[in-house]
Design a protein around this motif. Sequence first.
Motif, mmCIF file in Angstrom:
data_model
loop_
_atom_site.group_PDB
_atom_site.id
_atom_site.type_symbol
_atom_site.label_atom_id
_atom_site.label_comp_id
_atom_site.label_asym_id
_atom_site.label_seq_id
_atom_site.Cartn_x
_atom_site.Cartn_y
_atom_site.Cartn_z
ATOM 1 N N HIS A 1 3.784 10.401 -6.785
ATOM 2 C CA HIS A 1 4.808 10.753 -7.770
ATOM 3 C C HIS A 1 4.171 11.077 -9.122
ATOM 4 O O HIS A 1 4.530 12.063 -9.780
ATOM 5 C CB HIS A 1 5.819 9.615 -7.909
ATOM 6 N N LYS A 2 3.197 10.281 -9.552
ATOM 7 C CA LYS A 2 2.533 10.506 -10.835
ATOM 8 C C LYS A 2 1.750 11.818 -10.807
ATOM 9 O O LYS A 2 1.799 12.600 -11.766
ATOM 10 C CB LYS A 2 1.608 9.342 -11.170
ATOM 11 N N ALA B 1 0.834 -1.206 0.000
ATOM 12 C CA ALA B 1 0.000 0.000 0.000
ATOM 13 C C ALA B 1 0.868 1.257 0.000
ATOM 14 O O ALA B 1 0.571 2.241 -0.692
ATOM 15 C CB ALA B 1 -0.937 -0.008 1.209
ATOM 16 N N GLU B 2 1.957 1.235 0.754
ATOM 17 C CA GLU B 2 2.866 2.388 0.813
ATOM 18 C C GLU B 2 3.529 2.626 -0.545
ATOM 19 O O GLU B 2 3.626 3.769 -1.016
ATOM 20 C CB GLU B 2 3.937 2.151 1.885
ATOM 21 N N ILE B 3 3.944 1.576 -1.209
ATOM 22 C CA ILE B 3 4.574 1.692 -2.529
ATOM 23 C C ILE B 3 3.570 2.228 -3.551
ATOM 24 O O ILE B 3 3.887 3.126 -4.343
ATOM 25 C CB ILE B 3 5.171 0.336 -2.984
ATOM 26 N N ILE B 4 2.350 1.712 -3.526
ATOM 27 C CA ILE B 4 1.312 2.184 -4.448
ATOM 28 C C ILE B 4 1.011 3.671 -4.195
ATOM 29 O O ILE B 4 0.901 4.467 -5.127
ATOM 30 C CB ILE B 4 0.030 1.321 -4.314
ATOM 31 N N ALA B 5 0.925 4.064 -2.925
ATOM 32 C CA ALA B 5 0.661 5.462 -2.575
ATOM 33 C C ALA B 5 1.797 6.369 -3.047
ATOM 34 O O ALA B 5 1.553 7.448 -3.612
ATOM 35 C CB ALA B 5 0.458 5.598 -1.064
ATOM 36 N N GLN B 6 3.019 5.939 -2.848
ATOM 37 C CA GLN B 6 4.163 6.744 -3.289
ATOM 38 C C GLN B 6 4.171 6.891 -4.810
ATOM 39 O O GLN B 6 4.434 7.984 -5.330
ATOM 40 C CB GLN B 6 5.471 6.113 -2.813
ATOM 41 N N ASN B 7 3.883 5.823 -5.516
ATOM 42 C CA ASN B 7 3.824 5.890 -6.980
ATOM 43 C C ASN B 7 2.700 6.818 -7.443
ATOM 44 O O ASN B 7 2.868 7.577 -8.399
ATOM 45 C CB ASN B 7 3.649 4.500 -7.589
ATOM 46 N N LEU C 1 1.246 17.455 -12.544
ATOM 47 C CA LEU C 1 1.120 18.876 -12.197
ATOM 48 C C LEU C 1 2.306 19.677 -12.719
ATOM 49 O O LEU C 1 2.152 20.791 -13.225
ATOM 50 C CB LEU C 1 0.989 19.056 -10.686
ATOM 51 N N LYS C 2 3.491 19.112 -12.595
ATOM 52 C CA LYS C 2 4.698 19.769 -13.107
ATOM 53 C C LYS C 2 4.582 19.987 -14.609
ATOM 54 O O LYS C 2 4.914 21.064 -15.129
ATOM 55 C CB LYS C 2 5.929 18.930 -12.769
ATOM 56 N N GLY C 3 4.099 19.001 -15.323
ATOM 57 C CA GLY C 3 3.921 19.125 -16.777
ATOM 58 C C GLY C 3 2.898 20.190 -17.134
ATOM 59 O O GLY C 3 3.095 20.975 -18.063
ATOM 60 N N GLN C 4 1.798 20.246 -16.387
ATOM 61 C CA GLN C 4 0.771 21.257 -16.628
ATOM 62 C C GLN C 4 1.302 22.661 -16.368
ATOM 63 O O GLN C 4 1.050 23.594 -17.140
ATOM 64 C CB GLN C 4 -0.452 20.994 -15.748
ATOM 65 N N GLU C 5 2.045 22.828 -15.295
ATOM 66 C CA GLU C 5 2.618 24.141 -14.965
ATOM 67 C C GLU C 5 3.650 24.549 -16.008
ATOM 68 O O GLU C 5 3.719 25.707 -16.396
ATOM 69 C CB GLU C 5 3.234 24.137 -13.566
#
Length: 162
Positions: free
Chosen positions: A15-16, A6-12, A21-25
Amino acid sequence: FKNLEAEIIAQNTVHKVIKDLKGQEFQKIKTTIESEEMKKYLKLMTRFNNISFDNVENKKILISSNTEELNPLVLSKGEKETVMLAMRVAFCSKLIKKNNLFLVLDNVFQNCDWDVRDVLVDSLIKIVKEGWQIIYLTMDDHICGLLNEKGKLISDYKSIRI
Protein backbone atom coordinates in the motif's frame (compact mmCIF):
# COMPACT_ATOMS: atom_id res chain seq x y z
CA PHE A 1 -0.22 -15.55 14.21
CA LYS A 2 3.18 -15.05 12.49
CA ASN A 3 1.64 -15.69 9.06
CA LEU A 4 -1.15 -13.22 9.73
CA GLU A 5 1.33 -10.63 10.99
CA ALA A 6 3.54 -11.13 7.91
CA GLU A 7 0.52 -10.75 5.61
CA ILE A 8 -0.52 -7.49 7.30
CA ILE A 9 3.03 -6.10 7.09
CA ALA A 10 3.24 -7.08 3.40
CA GLN A 11 -0.10 -5.45 2.61
CA ASN A 12 0.94 -2.25 4.39
CA THR A 13 4.24 -2.22 2.50
CA VAL A 14 2.53 -2.72 -0.86
CA HIS A 15 0.00 0.00 0.00
CA LYS A 16 2.81 2.44 0.88
CA VAL A 17 4.74 1.68 -2.32
CA ILE A 18 1.62 2.19 -4.47
CA LYS A 19 0.80 5.43 -2.65
CA ASP A 20 4.36 6.71 -3.20
CA LEU A 21 4.25 5.79 -6.90
CA LYS A 22 0.88 7.51 -7.26
CA GLY A 23 2.34 10.67 -5.72
CA GLN A 24 5.35 10.57 -8.04
CA GLU A 25 3.16 10.11 -11.12
CA PHE A 26 0.87 12.94 -10.01
CA GLN A 27 3.88 15.25 -9.71
CA LYS A 28 4.98 14.35 -13.26
CA ILE A 29 1.49 15.05 -14.60
CA LYS A 30 1.20 18.30 -12.62
CA THR A 31 4.61 19.47 -13.86
CA THR A 32 3.58 18.86 -17.47
CA ILE A 33 0.14 20.43 -17.06
CA GLU A 34 1.73 23.57 -15.63
CA SER A 35 4.61 23.61 -18.15
CA GLU A 36 5.48 26.15 -20.84
CA GLU A 37 4.70 23.54 -23.52
CA MET A 38 1.14 23.29 -22.19
CA LYS A 39 0.73 27.07 -22.21
CA LYS A 40 2.15 27.25 -25.74
CA TYR A 41 -0.27 24.72 -27.22
CA LEU A 42 -3.27 25.99 -25.23
CA LYS A 43 -2.63 29.49 -26.60
CA LEU A 44 -2.14 28.11 -30.10
CA MET A 45 -5.27 25.94 -30.24
CA THR A 46 -7.76 27.41 -27.76
CA ARG A 47 -8.93 30.67 -26.24
CA PHE A 48 -7.19 29.67 -23.00
CA ASN A 49 -3.64 30.33 -21.90
CA ASN A 50 -3.19 28.31 -18.72
CA ILE A 51 -4.28 25.12 -17.03
CA SER A 52 -3.46 24.28 -13.44
CA PHE A 53 -4.60 22.45 -10.35
CA ASP A 54 -6.46 24.31 -7.62
CA ASN A 55 -4.29 25.54 -4.78
CA VAL A 56 -6.34 23.88 -2.06
CA GLU A 57 -6.27 20.12 -2.60
CA ASN A 58 -4.70 19.69 -6.06
CA LYS A 59 -7.79 17.74 -7.06
CA LYS A 60 -9.58 20.13 -9.39
CA ILE A 61 -8.20 21.27 -12.71
CA LEU A 62 -8.83 24.88 -13.66
CA ILE A 63 -8.44 26.33 -17.14
CA SER A 64 -8.05 30.06 -17.62
CA SER A 65 -7.89 32.83 -20.15
CA ASN A 66 -7.05 36.47 -19.58
CA THR A 67 -10.60 37.13 -18.39
CA GLU A 68 -11.90 33.96 -16.72
CA GLU A 69 -11.03 30.80 -14.82
CA LEU A 70 -13.24 27.76 -15.42
CA ASN A 71 -13.73 24.16 -14.52
CA PRO A 72 -13.14 22.29 -17.83
CA LEU A 73 -16.40 20.39 -17.29
CA VAL A 74 -18.40 23.52 -18.17
CA LEU A 75 -16.80 23.85 -21.62
CA SER A 76 -18.70 22.97 -24.78
CA LYS A 77 -17.96 19.63 -26.44
CA GLY A 78 -15.88 21.32 -29.15
CA GLU A 79 -13.85 23.30 -26.61
CA LYS A 80 -13.22 20.20 -24.52
CA GLU A 81 -11.97 18.36 -27.59
CA THR A 82 -9.59 21.15 -28.59
CA VAL A 83 -8.29 21.54 -25.02
CA MET A 84 -7.68 17.78 -24.90
CA LEU A 85 -5.88 17.93 -28.27
CA ALA A 86 -3.69 20.80 -27.05
CA MET A 87 -2.92 18.78 -23.91
CA ARG A 88 -2.00 15.67 -25.93
CA VAL A 89 0.33 17.68 -28.16
CA ALA A 90 1.90 19.37 -25.12
CA PHE A 91 2.44 16.05 -23.31
CA CYS A 92 4.05 14.58 -26.44
CA SER A 93 6.17 17.68 -26.95
CA LYS A 94 7.44 17.62 -23.37
CA LEU A 95 8.04 13.88 -23.46
CA ILE A 96 10.03 13.80 -26.69
CA LYS A 97 11.83 17.10 -26.15
CA LYS A 98 13.30 18.38 -29.44
CA ASN A 99 12.12 15.47 -31.57
CA ASN A 100 8.83 15.61 -33.40
CA LEU A 101 6.18 12.94 -33.69
CA PHE A 102 3.24 12.37 -35.92
CA LEU A 103 -0.38 12.72 -34.96
CA VAL A 104 -3.30 10.74 -36.31
CA LEU A 105 -6.42 12.81 -35.79
CA ASP A 106 -9.90 11.48 -36.46
CA ASN A 107 -12.39 14.33 -36.91
CA VAL A 108 -11.19 16.18 -33.81
CA PHE A 109 -12.70 19.47 -35.06
CA GLN A 110 -16.09 18.04 -35.99
CA ASN A 111 -17.86 19.48 -32.93
CA CYS A 112 -16.23 22.90 -33.19
CA ASP A 113 -17.90 26.04 -34.49
CA TRP A 114 -17.17 26.75 -38.14
CA ASP A 115 -15.21 29.94 -37.45
CA VAL A 116 -13.12 28.14 -34.81
CA ARG A 117 -12.27 25.37 -37.30
CA ASP A 118 -10.39 27.88 -39.42
CA VAL A 119 -8.18 28.86 -36.45
CA LEU A 120 -7.63 25.21 -35.54
CA VAL A 121 -6.51 24.28 -39.04
CA ASP A 122 -4.07 27.22 -38.87
CA SER A 123 -2.82 25.74 -35.59
CA LEU A 124 -2.21 22.39 -37.27
CA ILE A 125 -0.30 24.12 -40.05
CA LYS A 126 1.95 25.81 -37.44
CA ILE A 127 2.56 22.45 -35.75
CA VAL A 128 3.47 20.90 -39.12
CA LYS A 129 5.89 23.76 -39.75
CA GLU A 130 7.55 22.86 -36.43
CA GLY A 131 8.29 19.44 -37.94
CA TRP A 132 5.34 17.36 -36.81
CA GLN A 133 3.56 15.07 -39.25
CA ILE A 134 -0.22 15.02 -39.11
CA ILE A 135 -2.70 12.60 -40.61
CA TYR A 136 -6.22 14.01 -40.36
CA LEU A 137 -9.13 11.71 -41.12
CA THR A 138 -12.48 13.33 -41.85
CA MET A 139 -15.76 12.92 -43.68
CA ASP A 140 -16.62 16.59 -43.08
CA ASP A 141 -16.48 18.55 -46.34
CA HIS A 142 -15.94 21.87 -44.56
CA ILE A 143 -12.89 20.65 -42.64
CA CYS A 144 -11.59 18.89 -45.75
CA GLY A 145 -11.89 22.14 -47.71
CA LEU A 146 -10.05 24.10 -45.01
CA LEU A 147 -7.27 21.52 -44.87
CA ASN A 148 -6.91 21.48 -48.66
CA GLU A 149 -6.88 25.29 -48.87
CA LYS A 150 -4.35 25.83 -46.08
CA GLY A 151 -2.38 22.65 -46.75
CA LYS A 152 -1.12 24.13 -50.01
CA LEU A 153 1.25 26.23 -47.88
CA ILE A 154 3.11 23.04 -46.95
CA SER A 155 5.34 21.42 -49.56
CA ASP A 156 4.66 17.83 -48.47
CA TYR A 157 0.89 18.20 -48.12
CA LYS A 158 -1.17 15.36 -49.57
CA SER A 159 -4.92 14.89 -49.62
CA ILE A 160 -6.41 11.50 -50.35
CA ARG A 161 -10.12 11.18 -50.98
CA ILE A 162 -11.73 7.76 -50.89
